[in-house]
Design a protein around this motif. Structure first.
Motif, mmCIF file in Angstrom:
data_model
loop_
_atom_site.group_PDB
_atom_site.id
_atom_site.type_symbol
_atom_site.label_atom_id
_atom_site.label_comp_id
_atom_site.label_asym_id
_atom_site.label_seq_id
_atom_site.Cartn_x
_atom_site.Cartn_y
_atom_site.Cartn_z
ATOM 1 N N GLY A 16 0.810 -1.214 0.000
ATOM 2 C CA GLY A 16 0.000 0.000 0.000
ATOM 3 C C GLY A 16 0.840 1.258 0.000
ATOM 4 N N ASN A 17 1.894 1.272 0.802
ATOM 5 C CA ASN A 17 2.774 2.439 0.824
ATOM 6 C C ASN A 17 3.453 2.641 -0.523
ATOM 7 O OD1 ASN A 17 2.208 2.896 3.545
ATOM 8 N ND2 ASN A 17 3.966 1.724 4.268
ATOM 9 N N ALA A 18 3.920 1.534 -1.114
ATOM 10 C CA ALA A 18 4.645 1.650 -2.375
ATOM 11 C C ALA A 18 3.757 2.165 -3.500
ATOM 12 C CB ALA A 18 5.243 0.291 -2.754
ATOM 13 N N VAL A 19 2.543 1.616 -3.647
ATOM 14 C CA VAL A 19 1.683 2.060 -4.738
ATOM 15 C C VAL A 19 1.242 3.505 -4.518
ATOM 16 C CG1 VAL A 19 -0.593 1.326 -3.864
ATOM 17 C CG2 VAL A 19 -0.088 1.214 -6.315
ATOM 18 N N THR A 20 1.089 3.908 -3.270
ATOM 19 C CA THR A 20 0.749 5.306 -2.977
ATOM 20 C C THR A 20 1.834 6.244 -3.467
ATOM 21 O OG1 THR A 20 -0.594 4.703 -1.048
ATOM 22 C CG2 THR A 20 0.290 6.943 -1.113
ATOM 23 N N ILE A 21 3.082 5.925 -3.146
ATOM 24 C CA ILE A 21 4.203 6.775 -3.556
ATOM 25 C C ILE A 21 4.279 6.880 -5.074
ATOM 26 C CG2 ILE A 21 6.731 6.949 -3.554
ATOM 27 C CD1 ILE A 21 6.568 5.383 -0.803
ATOM 28 N N LEU A 22 4.146 5.756 -5.759
ATOM 29 C CA LEU A 22 4.291 5.754 -7.217
ATOM 30 C C LEU A 22 3.150 6.483 -7.912
ATOM 31 C CD1 LEU A 22 5.500 2.063 -7.572
ATOM 32 C CD2 LEU A 22 6.883 4.115 -7.945
ATOM 33 N N LEU A 23 1.924 6.337 -7.419
ATOM 34 C CA LEU A 23 0.803 7.036 -8.037
ATOM 35 C C LEU A 23 0.853 8.529 -7.764
ATOM 36 C CD1 LEU A 23 -2.126 4.526 -7.389
ATOM 37 C CD2 LEU A 23 -0.796 4.853 -9.483
ATOM 38 N N ARG A 24 1.279 8.909 -6.582
ATOM 39 C CA ARG A 24 1.407 10.341 -6.294
ATOM 40 C C ARG A 24 2.470 10.975 -7.180
ATOM 41 N NH1 ARG A 24 -0.872 13.723 -5.841
ATOM 42 N NH2 ARG A 24 0.530 15.038 -4.607
ATOM 43 N N ARG A 25 3.535 10.236 -7.438
ATOM 44 C CA ARG A 25 4.593 10.766 -8.306
ATOM 45 C C ARG A 25 4.042 11.106 -9.682
ATOM 46 N NH1 ARG A 25 9.474 6.825 -8.740
ATOM 47 N NH2 ARG A 25 9.617 7.416 -6.542
ATOM 48 N N ALA A 26 3.017 10.366 -10.120
ATOM 49 C CA ALA A 26 2.392 10.617 -11.421
ATOM 50 C C ALA A 26 1.300 11.672 -11.357
ATOM 51 C CB ALA A 26 1.824 9.310 -11.967
ATOM 52 N N GLY A 27 1.098 12.268 -10.192
ATOM 53 C CA GLY A 27 0.120 13.345 -10.062
ATOM 54 C C GLY A 27 -1.287 12.899 -9.724
ATOM 55 N N GLU A 307 6.637 -5.623 -5.883
ATOM 56 C CA GLU A 307 6.518 -5.742 -7.336
ATOM 57 C C GLU A 307 5.090 -5.513 -7.801
ATOM 58 O OE1 GLU A 307 10.110 -8.856 -8.534
ATOM 59 O OE2 GLU A 307 8.018 -9.445 -8.770
ATOM 60 N N ASP A 308 4.111 -6.029 -7.066
ATOM 61 C CA ASP A 308 2.707 -5.768 -7.404
ATOM 62 C C ASP A 308 2.458 -4.273 -7.536
ATOM 63 O OD1 ASP A 308 2.107 -8.458 -7.262
ATOM 64 O OD2 ASP A 308 0.866 -8.310 -5.471
ATOM 65 N N ALA A 309 2.911 -3.539 -6.535
ATOM 66 C CA ALA A 309 2.689 -2.094 -6.514
ATOM 67 C C ALA A 309 3.336 -1.429 -7.725
ATOM 68 C CB ALA A 309 3.241 -1.505 -5.213
ATOM 69 N N TRP A 310 4.547 -1.854 -8.048
ATOM 70 C CA TRP A 310 5.293 -1.263 -9.162
ATOM 71 C C TRP A 310 4.581 -1.533 -10.488
ATOM 72 C CZ3 TRP A 310 10.887 -2.975 -10.866
ATOM 73 C CH2 TRP A 310 11.452 -1.965 -11.653
ATOM 74 N N VAL A 311 4.177 -2.775 -10.700
ATOM 75 C CA VAL A 311 3.525 -3.142 -11.956
ATOM 76 C C VAL A 311 2.165 -2.455 -12.083
ATOM 77 C CG1 VAL A 311 2.493 -5.055 -13.243
ATOM 78 C CG2 VAL A 311 4.755 -5.325 -12.198
ATOM 79 N N LEU A 312 1.367 -2.475 -11.019
ATOM 80 C CA LEU A 312 0.054 -1.830 -11.091
ATOM 81 C C LEU A 312 0.201 -0.338 -11.351
ATOM 82 C CD1 LEU A 312 -3.010 -2.061 -10.906
ATOM 83 C CD2 LEU A 312 -2.806 -1.727 -8.425
ATOM 84 N N ASP A 332 -2.675 -10.935 -15.074
ATOM 85 C CA ASP A 332 -1.996 -11.921 -15.908
ATOM 86 C C ASP A 332 -0.476 -11.767 -15.809
ATOM 87 O OD1 ASP A 332 -4.523 -12.718 -16.602
ATOM 88 O OD2 ASP A 332 -4.487 -11.794 -18.596
ATOM 89 N N ARG A 333 -0.034 -10.530 -15.809
ATOM 90 C CA ARG A 333 1.403 -10.271 -15.728
ATOM 91 C C ARG A 333 1.967 -10.731 -14.379
ATOM 92 N NH1 ARG A 333 3.637 -4.218 -16.977
ATOM 93 N NH2 ARG A 333 5.653 -4.355 -15.890
ATOM 94 N N MET A 371 14.541 -16.791 -12.400
ATOM 95 C CA MET A 371 13.378 -16.168 -13.019
ATOM 96 C C MET A 371 13.178 -14.741 -12.482
ATOM 97 S SD MET A 371 9.380 -17.089 -12.385
ATOM 98 C CE MET A 371 9.539 -16.408 -10.736
ATOM 99 N N LEU A 372 13.444 -14.547 -11.189
ATOM 100 C CA LEU A 372 13.186 -13.256 -10.565
ATOM 101 C C LEU A 372 14.190 -12.177 -10.968
ATOM 102 C CD1 LEU A 372 12.163 -14.512 -7.023
ATOM 103 C CD2 LEU A 372 10.652 -13.519 -8.757
ATOM 104 N N ARG A 373 15.267 -12.559 -11.625
ATOM 105 C CA ARG A 373 16.198 -11.540 -12.146
ATOM 106 C C ARG A 373 15.547 -10.714 -13.248
ATOM 107 N NH1 ARG A 373 21.735 -11.109 -11.629
ATOM 108 N NH2 ARG A 373 21.876 -10.474 -13.811
ATOM 109 N N GLU A 374 14.616 -11.310 -13.969
ATOM 110 C CA GLU A 374 13.928 -10.568 -15.029
ATOM 111 C C GLU A 374 13.050 -9.496 -14.417
ATOM 112 O OE1 GLU A 374 14.646 -11.146 -18.167
ATOM 113 O OE2 GLU A 374 15.989 -12.769 -17.546
ATOM 114 N N LEU A 375 12.842 -8.411 -15.143
ATOM 115 C CA LEU A 375 11.971 -7.365 -14.647
ATOM 116 C C LEU A 375 10.537 -7.884 -14.513
ATOM 117 C CD1 LEU A 375 13.199 -4.256 -16.671
ATOM 118 C CD2 LEU A 375 13.426 -4.628 -14.209
ATOM 119 N N PRO A 376 9.824 -7.463 -13.481
ATOM 120 C CA PRO A 376 8.456 -7.996 -13.272
ATOM 121 C C PRO A 376 7.493 -7.513 -14.350
ATOM 122 C CG PRO A 376 8.924 -6.243 -11.699
ATOM 123 C CD PRO A 376 10.213 -6.520 -12.428
#
Length: 376
Positions: A16-27, A307-312, A332-333, A371-376
């Motif tokens: 929750g904290n991570a997705v909040t930060i990333l979405l706020r960065r996008a305005g 990773e969920d937060a980053w991808v979403l 799916d991703r 497998m986890l070395r690849e970008l999510p």
């Protein structure tokens, strides 16, 4: 509406904290609510952050703080119960060669670091608050809160953990299931010479291990078959963990001597959860432990949530409409990456429960971590 602008995030843990930060960065306007008044700022002992978790923390802008307050290392030792080192394996750098393979960190310190970043990003935060009802239509979600207020949002993100009330509220019936194992955890002073994770297999427990979390601290853990929680009074937690840990040698006698306060010992069962269908219903979507959870045998729980937060956030800020197609693409991703980790984490524990001595644990770990070395 083609440009949704407001999001409610339910739950102030890592996802929750991570997705909040990333979405706020996008305005995007973000409200974050957290049920606990203290925002979980003091909960937990320690956490092992693999490189793919560090990669997201760097994207969040908190890597320098994590590096300064955690303890980086690049190998894991396998020991006999008496402490004899049997093998030392180099950890795979799942976040890329420019990040450490692993950082151990005090869990409250990671939470405080993320809290500071959420505060700085300009999100509106309300503690001690829960969503009482979610009413959807084609354009958004009307939310009534437990403090009697209401809000209207283009999207609601359920990041409220393993026992998510959001998951239940939108009709997702999947629930966590115990795997048969349980873990005792405690924060302790770091013995001189502990510079990596060491794991002892065998003895009275399935696993006895520790991880350095700073220059002066570690967290130690002992894994056993789960027991009825009601049969273990909390005031005996330190005694119970000492009893199990006292059978181990090497650095363990020094660690065991420090396990004296039952309030600092945590006992939890290992659970498995993987929501098999879509992780959204309309304009409410699940991330983190609300959608999936696995035993810490691969130390990937927090990493997958981050990773969920980053991808979403990537998808929500891509310019595409916030519709079923976009949220299904997120599922799916993530499912292609999360499922193998959940299944491998559970399998490693099951082999131990079943007493399988010739199981290819190293091979399964290497395949999964590669497998986890690849970008999510």
């Amino acid at each position: 509406m083609t440009t949704p602008r407001s999001v409610l995030v339910i739950g102030g843990g890592a996802a929750g904290n991570a997705v909040t930060i990333l979405l706020r960065r996008a305005g995007i306007t973000v409200d974050l609510i957290e049920a606990k008044d203290d925002w979980n700022a003091t909960a937990g002992s320690g956490i092992t952050l693999q490189g793919n978790a560090l990669r997201v923390l760097r994207e969040l802008g908190v890597w320098e703080q994590v590096k300064a307050s955690g303890f980086a290392f690049g190998s894991v030792g396998i020991t006999a119960p008496d402490g004899t080192v049997l093998h030392v394996a180099e950890d795979l750098r799942t976040g890329g060669d420019d990040l450490p393979a692993t950082v151990g960190m005090q869990r409250p310190q990671l939470q405080r670091t993320l809290i500071d970043a959420v505060r700085a990003c300009g999100a509106r935060v309300r503690l001690g608050t829960e969503a009482e009802s979610l009413e959807q239509d084609g354009d958004g979600v009307s939310v009534r809160f437990t403090d009697g207020t209401e809000g209207r949002y283009d999207l609601v993100i359920g990041a409220d953990g393993l026992n998510s009330s959001t998951r239940a509220a939108i009709g997702v019936t999947d629930k966590p299931e115990p795997t048969g194992m349980a873990i005792w955890r405690v924060a302790a002073p770091r013995p001189a010479g502990v510079t990596r994770t060491d794991l002892a297999y065998g003895g009275p427990a399935y696993i006895a291990g520790y991880c350095p979390t700073s220059d002066t601290t570690i967290y130690a853990y002992v894994v056993e078959a789960n027991r009825d929680r009601a049969s273990i009074p909390p005031e005996t937690y330190a005694e119970e963990m000492r009893r199990l840990a006292s059978a181990y040698g090497g650095f363990w006698p020094e660690i065991t001597a420090s396990i004296t306060d039952p309030a600092k010992v945590n006992y939890t069962w290992f659970d498995r959860l993987l929501v098999e269908g879509s992780w959204h219903r309309g304009r409410v979507v699940l991330i983190g432990d609300a959608a999936h959870c696995c035993p810490p045998t691969l130390a990937q729980g927090a990493a997958l949530s981050l990773e969920d937060a980053w991808v979403l956030a990537q998808l929500l800020t891509s310019g595409e409409p916030w519709n079923d197609g976009l949220l299904q693409a997120y599922h799916d991703r993530r499912m292609a990456r999360v499922r193998p980790v959940v299944e491998a984490s559970v399998q490693i524990g099951q082999w131990q429960l079943d007493g399988v001595r010739d199981a290819d644990v190293p091979g399964l770990i290497v395949r999964t971590m590669t497998m986890l070395r690849e970008l999510p």
